[in-house]
Every structure is written in C-alpha cells, then in structure tokens.
Design a protein around this motif. Structure first.
Motif, PDB file in Angstrom:
ATOM      1  N   ILE A  80      20.618  11.479  20.921  1.00  0.00           N
ATOM      2  CA  ILE A  80      20.547  12.919  20.614  1.00  0.00           C
ATOM      3  C   ILE A  80      19.756  13.653  21.703  1.00  0.00           C
ATOM      4  O   ILE A  80      20.060  14.789  22.055  1.00  0.00           O
ATOM      5  CB  ILE A  80      19.931  13.165  19.205  1.00  0.00           C
ATOM      6  N   ARG A  81      18.774  12.948  22.293  1.00  0.00           N
ATOM      7  CA  ARG A  81      18.001  13.573  23.383  1.00  0.00           C
ATOM      8  C   ARG A  81      18.923  13.869  24.564  1.00  0.00           C
ATOM      9  O   ARG A  81      18.897  14.950  25.133  1.00  0.00           O
ATOM     10  CB  ARG A  81      16.877  12.619  23.798  1.00  0.00           C
ATOM     11  N   ILE A  84      21.310  16.747  23.640  1.00  0.00           N
ATOM     12  CA  ILE A  84      20.656  18.069  23.662  1.00  0.00           C
ATOM     13  C   ILE A  84      20.470  18.540  25.098  1.00  0.00           C
ATOM     14  O   ILE A  84      20.761  19.690  25.435  1.00  0.00           O
ATOM     15  CB  ILE A  84      19.301  18.011  22.915  1.00  0.00           C
ATOM     16  N   LEU A  85      19.995  17.650  25.975  1.00  0.00           N
ATOM     17  CA  LEU A  85      19.781  18.047  27.373  1.00  0.00           C
ATOM     18  C   LEU A  85      21.103  18.395  28.050  1.00  0.00           C
ATOM     19  O   LEU A  85      21.194  19.382  28.784  1.00  0.00           O
ATOM     20  CB  LEU A  85      19.063  16.931  28.132  1.00  0.00           C
ATOM     21  N   HIS A  87      23.802  19.470  26.598  1.00  0.00           N
ATOM     22  CA  HIS A  87      24.254  20.737  26.031  1.00  0.00           C
ATOM     23  C   HIS A  87      23.449  21.904  26.614  1.00  0.00           C
ATOM     24  O   HIS A  87      24.005  22.946  26.970  1.00  0.00           O
ATOM     25  CB  HIS A  87      24.082  20.670  24.511  1.00  0.00           C
ATOM     26  N   ALA A  88      22.152  21.688  26.751  1.00  0.00           N
ATOM     27  CA  ALA A  88      21.269  22.752  27.246  1.00  0.00           C
ATOM     28  C   ALA A  88      21.640  23.166  28.663  1.00  0.00           C
ATOM     29  O   ALA A  88      21.584  24.334  29.028  1.00  0.00           O
ATOM     30  CB  ALA A  88      19.815  22.286  27.188  1.00  0.00           C
ATOM     31  N   PHE A  89      22.027  22.182  29.490  1.00  0.00           N
ATOM     32  CA  PHE A  89      22.283  22.486  30.900  1.00  0.00           C
ATOM     33  C   PHE A  89      23.769  22.646  31.223  1.00  0.00           C
ATOM     34  O   PHE A  89      24.137  22.831  32.372  1.00  0.00           O
ATOM     35  CB  PHE A  89      21.682  21.395  31.785  1.00  0.00           C
ATOM     36  N   ARG A  91      25.918  24.918  31.021  1.00  0.00           N
ATOM     37  CA  ARG A  91      26.465  26.125  31.661  1.00  0.00           C
ATOM     38  C   ARG A  91      25.615  26.626  32.828  1.00  0.00           C
ATOM     39  O   ARG A  91      25.807  27.728  33.317  1.00  0.00           O
ATOM     40  CB  ARG A  91      26.609  27.227  30.622  1.00  0.00           C
ATOM     41  N   THR A  92      24.649  25.817  33.243  1.00  0.00           N
ATOM     42  CA  THR A  92      23.742  26.303  34.285  1.00  0.00           C
ATOM     43  C   THR A  92      24.275  26.054  35.682  1.00  0.00           C
ATOM     44  O   THR A  92      23.820  26.658  36.636  1.00  0.00           O
ATOM     45  CB  THR A  92      22.370  25.603  34.180  1.00  0.00           C
ATOM     46  N   LEU A  94      23.667  23.370  37.142  1.00  0.00           N
ATOM     47  CA  LEU A  94      22.659  22.504  37.755  1.00  0.00           C
ATOM     48  C   LEU A  94      23.017  21.031  37.613  1.00  0.00           C
ATOM     49  O   LEU A  94      22.468  20.197  38.319  1.00  0.00           O
ATOM     50  CB  LEU A  94      21.280  22.746  37.111  1.00  0.00           C
TER      51      LEU A  94
ATOM     52  N   PRO B  20      14.192  14.237  18.726  1.00  0.00           N
ATOM     53  CA  PRO B  20      13.178  13.763  19.686  1.00  0.00           C
ATOM     54  C   PRO B  20      11.860  14.521  19.522  1.00  0.00           C
ATOM     55  O   PRO B  20      11.839  15.751  19.511  1.00  0.00           O
ATOM     56  CB  PRO B  20      13.806  14.084  21.039  1.00  0.00           C
ATOM     57  N   ALA B  85      19.022  22.584  21.405  1.00  0.00           N
ATOM     58  CA  ALA B  85      19.618  22.663  22.744  1.00  0.00           C
ATOM     59  C   ALA B  85      19.510  24.077  23.303  1.00  0.00           C
ATOM     60  O   ALA B  85      19.185  24.280  24.479  1.00  0.00           O
ATOM     61  CB  ALA B  85      21.082  22.230  22.682  1.00  0.00           C
ATOM     62  N   GLN B  96      17.640  27.692  37.185  1.00  0.00           N
ATOM     63  CA  GLN B  96      18.852  28.089  37.889  1.00  0.00           C
ATOM     64  C   GLN B  96      18.621  29.271  38.838  1.00  0.00           C
ATOM     65  O   GLN B  96      19.422  29.524  39.721  1.00  0.00           O
ATOM     66  CB  GLN B  96      19.971  28.407  36.897  1.00  0.00           C
TER      67      GLN B  96
END
Lengths: 95, 485
Positions: A80-81, A84-85, A87-89, A91-92, A94, B20, B85, B96
């Motif tokens: 899940i970690r 989440i990461l 998903h979080a990134f 659209r960036t 990066l 987490p 998220a 960014q």
C-alpha cells in the motif's frame, strides 16, 4: 571499558530487528553479535562512563520490542505504501 | 427507497488493515504515531500494540482517530488510501517546480566585521570580490531555465548594497524576462540596512523589493555582535528601519537574528527588542557550523543544549506575550507547526526531504561559482568545495544541476531511506540537511544518534508536543500560527 552481554530469543526477534535497535544507541555503546541457534547474544561495550547503565540496557530492550512492531507495520503496509507513492506522483512527470 | 445508505452502513466494523505509519516513544508510556504526511496520534503502549495487532475495538476512543488520521483503513474502504495519496501529492508538490530560490552574492565586501559571519571581506577591492555583469547575465540564464512558475531572487553578500548598481542591472533584466515568460518574480535584498539611502529605498519601493534585515537584539548586543567603523550598527539600523518602513512599506521589511554566546542569557530582551520595533515575530536561529563561525571558534562557544535552553525560554516568553494579548510568533516553530498540522510543505530548505540543496535553492556566487546552498558556499570559504556544482562561466545548466555530487547527496540523505529517519515518527516534521552532516561529521548522512541536527530538531518536536498536551490554549495558539501565511 564496561561490557555487558544480553540475549534475545531468535524465535521472537530477528537479527535485523536487534541491529536496527542497536543503531539508535551507537552514541552510548558499540555492539557485537554472537548468533546461536537458541539465542542471539549481544556484547555491549560502553564507550564511556554511563550514569545509568541498567537504564540504558532496559531502554535498548524496549527499543528492540519497538523495532519488532515497526517491522510488522512495514511488512504489512509495503504494497500500500508503494501504491500510495505511485498514485501521489502519477501526474507529476517526475516518475 | 432512499438514495442514501442508512447510518449503520458507515459504522465501524472493527475489521481493518494498517496503513503505513511510524511511531516513536515520547516519554513514559506515551507514543507518537504519524502517517506519511504527518497526521498524528498519541497513544499508550498497549493501545499501540492493539492497533498494530488489529485488536483495537471500534468502541476504543483511539479507533476513530486512527481511522481519521489514516493510520488504519477499514476493510473495503478505498477512500483512505486515495486520500492519503492526495495528501502525499500535496506534500511533495514543490518537487515538480524544482528550484525556486536563487541567491545572488553580488559582493563579498561588507562594512561590518561580524565574528560569526561566514562570508564577508573588509576590502575596497571591487575586482576581487564583486560579481561581474557577465556572471550576472549567465546566472540569470540559469534562473530562467528553472521550470518554476514562481521565481525568487535574493541578493546576499557581504553587504549587497555595496554593489547596488549590479542589483539594479539584475532586477531590470529579471523583470523583463519574468514578464515575457509569465513568471511570478519576487525579489529580496538581505541587508544590515546600514548603507540604505533614500534613493536605494525608493528604488526598492518602485520595484516591489522586499528587505530582509539583520537585528540581533538590544543596542549593546547588536553592536557587540555586529561591529563596524563608528560602532553604530544598531543606531543606523533603527534610523534606516524607520525610513525603510516609510518608503518601502511597513510589511515589506522583515528581520533575522543570529544567536551568539552573548545572546544566550538575553532571549527575553531580544524578543522585547523585536516587539518594541514593531516586528510580528522572530526567528530564533542557531549558528551554523561553517566559515568564520568555526574559524573564530564562535560556533563551538555554545552547544546544542545551551541553544535549546535559549530557544525554549524564548518560546515560553513569546507564549506569555500572546496570552497577555500581544500577537507575536516564533518563525522556526511556525514552520514546524505547519508541517505538523497541514499537508503543505512550507519549503524551508533545512527541513525538506529530499534535501533542498540545488533543487529548492541555489547560490550564484560573486566569482561565478554555483553552490548547492548558502551553507555550501560558506563551507567553500573554509576551502571545502564539496558542494560547488560548477561555474556559470564554464558549465551548462545540465552540467550544474545533474552534478553527480548533488544527485548522490540527495539520494543518500533521503530521509525515507536514511537509517533511523526512515522509521522516525518525527520524519514528516523534519528534513535532510546533508551539508550540515558533511560539515560536522564528514559524510552527508551522519550518525543520527549523535547528530546535533537530529538532537536539536527532535528536542524541539518533543517540546512542542509536550506544550500542546499540557495546555489546550497553547495548542490553539500554535494552530493559529500554523494557519497564517
């Protein structure tokens, strides 16, 4: 130099868990390990005079217990970690 | 049939998965648990055990909190992970944008000779210590390669007003380029104000330039810390502060202080000085272990414990002032509180992860060198060029920002993988400061249990949490601080 040996049951705690706990005390003692089938013996060598040696050892034992719990959380939440990461990134641009 | 599910459908079932989170012992039986974005919960040891071992009953007072703070998610609840998220994305959104703060060291010359100053020269030799027009142009080219829509240029020194012609040159060019590219431009001059003239202040007003000025405390302390010919640093400061506020604008002038050994027993007087001069807050800063502060043994003059006592006493006094009806803030505390109470990262370079060096701030030095941070150039003054990324005269943007030392330092110091940081409940409030670690311990990670950076910040986090647990009024005050821009 003061030396103490304390033992942990390998059925209850992994060497990595004990090592992680020990890292937090490197300003107080250096540590060596003697890993046997029935026990993990930790040889603690205190760098200097410590006011409350027994208190430090007691804290170290508590820290091992905390590290054991942390390892459980980390293991159970690993996927899940990452999710989440990711998903979080997502659209960036990066990753 | 109603289009809404009945309330029972939303009741806690007690079947949950862990999300987490990290935990750290506070004192006694109390533990702080924080999730990936710093939302926190304080529980006792047996509750923590129950929580992790999935024995926590829905009727337990911490159960709802643990759900609300995204430490656990009920089986089948997808929203918690998605919300987490989203908050994580908010926390890291600065990444960014890449570099925002661009510091220009227009000159190393200075009219002051402060013992602790890392970078200044008592010299009339403009050729040796002033940035040239060519360096300024090439530095500006670098600034406008940053993808950040918001660009901040901060002039530093020495005393940057000693090379004011260059400031005019850079400001005029930067404004044209920012307008053409649709960027938001903010300009700051960090100055002692001692050389500020009406003409300079009017220029600052006309070009919307902010002034970040230096004030170390009452007259005798300020003049002791900041010697200059005439021994009138404080007197010049007060006179020019008034002029700056009248001409540039009252809220366009902020102040910074430096803590020396002489400051330690006088924090309440220092705060009073700031209050008396009409400032809305103070930044209680410790000396950095760089440059002349180390060379002249000023840095070693006090240790972390002494500084913490200074900080805690000052913060207590500031709380008392607020309780007496005088609104006033401590800015370092405010930055931490913003990280504790919100998902937004305030972008303070010393408390960022990944570290802010290069990717949040960069320094264009007077000699064309590019440094990863202000501290990096201070280190260079001690002949340590570790964090010199290149030169605007010799290197391309790619060569400078893809510098191997910068990239490896960012990776090695990343707190989500660094030993001890990665499992610390304070991690969301903290950051990586690899230049500090390198300066003190010789490697960019350092030994966390012995690290002064770690000791100082952990002590502050614990102290703030304790203050809030002891007094709900203090918590309310801290929440107000964190909500202000």
């Amino acid at each position: 130099m003061l030396e103490r040996v304390i033992s942990f049951d390998p059925a209850a705690y992994s060497l990595e868990t004990i090592q992680r706990a020990a890292y937090r005390y490197i300003d107080k003692f250096s540590i060596g390990f003697n890993v046997k089938e029935a026990s993990i013996d930790c040889i603690l060598q205190f760098d200097k005079e410590v006011d409350d040696l027994d208190g430090v050892i007691q804290d170290f034992r508590k820290e091992v217990l905390d590290q054991h719990l942390r390892a459980r959380i980390a293991k159970e939440t690993e996927s899940i970690r990452h999710l989440i990461l990711a998903h979080a990134f997502s659209r960036t641009g990066l990753v | 049939m109603s289009k809404f599910l009945p309330p029972e459908s939303f009741a806690a079932t007690g079947a949950y998965d862990l999300l987490p989170f990290n935990f750290t012992r506070l004192e006694g039986d109390s533990y702080l648990a924080t999730n990936m974005v710093g939302e926190s919960l304080i529980v006792d040891r047996s509750t923590l055990d129950d929580l992790v071992n999935k024995r926590l009953a829905p009727s337990h007072p911490s159960y709802t909190d643990a759900r609300a703070k995204h430490l656990i998610a009920e089986k089948g609840d997808k929203a918690s992970a998605e919300l987490l998220a989203l908050k994580t994305r908010t926390r890291y959104q600065r990444l960014q944008n890449f570099t925002n703060l661009h510091m220009f060291v227009t000159t190393l010359r200075c009219d002051h000779s402060c013992q602790y100053c890392q970078v200044s020269r008592q010299s009339e030799d403009k050729g040796a210590f002033d940035m040239t027009l060519e360096m300024a142009d090439k530095s500006l080219d670098m600034v406008f390669r940053s993808p950040s829509k918001a660009v901040k240029i901060e002039f530093q020194g020495g005393e940057p007003l000693l090379n004011f012609d260059l400031i005019r040159y850079i400001v005029s060019k930067a404004k044209v380029r920012a307008a053409a590219e649709g960027r938001d431009l903010e300009i700051v001059i960090a100055t002692t104000l001692s050389l500020a003239t009406t003409e300079i202040l009017e220029y600052c007003r006309d070009n919307h330039i902010l002034l970040s000025v230096s004030l170390d405390g009452p007259s005798d302390l300020h003049n002791k810390n900041r010697p200059r010919p005439g021994k009138d640093s404080y007197q010049r400061f007060v006179a020019n502060l008034q002029a700056a506020r009248e001409i540039v604008g009252y809220d366009r002038v902020s102040a910074l202080m430096t803590t020396t050994l002489a400051s330690l027993p006088r924090v309440r007087e220092i705060v009073d000085e700031y209050v008396g001069l009409g400032f809305e807050g103070i930044f209680l800063r410790a000396l950095s272990p760089y440059g002349f502060a180390v060379k002249t043994r000023v840095y070693a003059a006090y240790d972390t414990e002494q500084w913490l006592k200074f900080y805690k006493d000052g913060l207590q006094y500031i709380i008392e002032l607020n309780q007496a009806g005088i609104p006033f803030r401590e800015y370092y505390t405010t930055l931490i509180l913003q990280k504790m109470f919100t998902c937004a990262d305030p972008g303070f370079v010393d408390l960022m992860n990944p570290a802010g060096i290069g990717i949040a701030a960069v320094v264009f030095n007077y000699d064309g060198s590019v440094y990863a941070s202000d501290e990096s150039r201070m280190l260079a003054e001690m002949k340590d060029q570790t964090f010199r990324l290149g030169s605007v005269l010799e290197n391309t943007y790619e060569e400078i920002f893809l510098n191997e030392k910068l990239l490896s330092t960012l990776e090695e110091s990343f707190t989500l993988s660094a030993p001890m940081c990665s499992e610390c409940a304070f991690e969301p409030f903290c950051g990586a400061d690899p230049v500090f670690s390198h300066a003190v311990y010789g490697d960019v990670v350092g030994r966390k249990p012995a690290s002064d950076f770690c000791k100082r910040n952990m002590a502050i986090f614990r102290h703030l949490i304790q203050l809030m647990r002891e007094d709900r009024e203090v918590e309310a005050l801290f929440r107000r601080w964190s909500a202000l821009c």
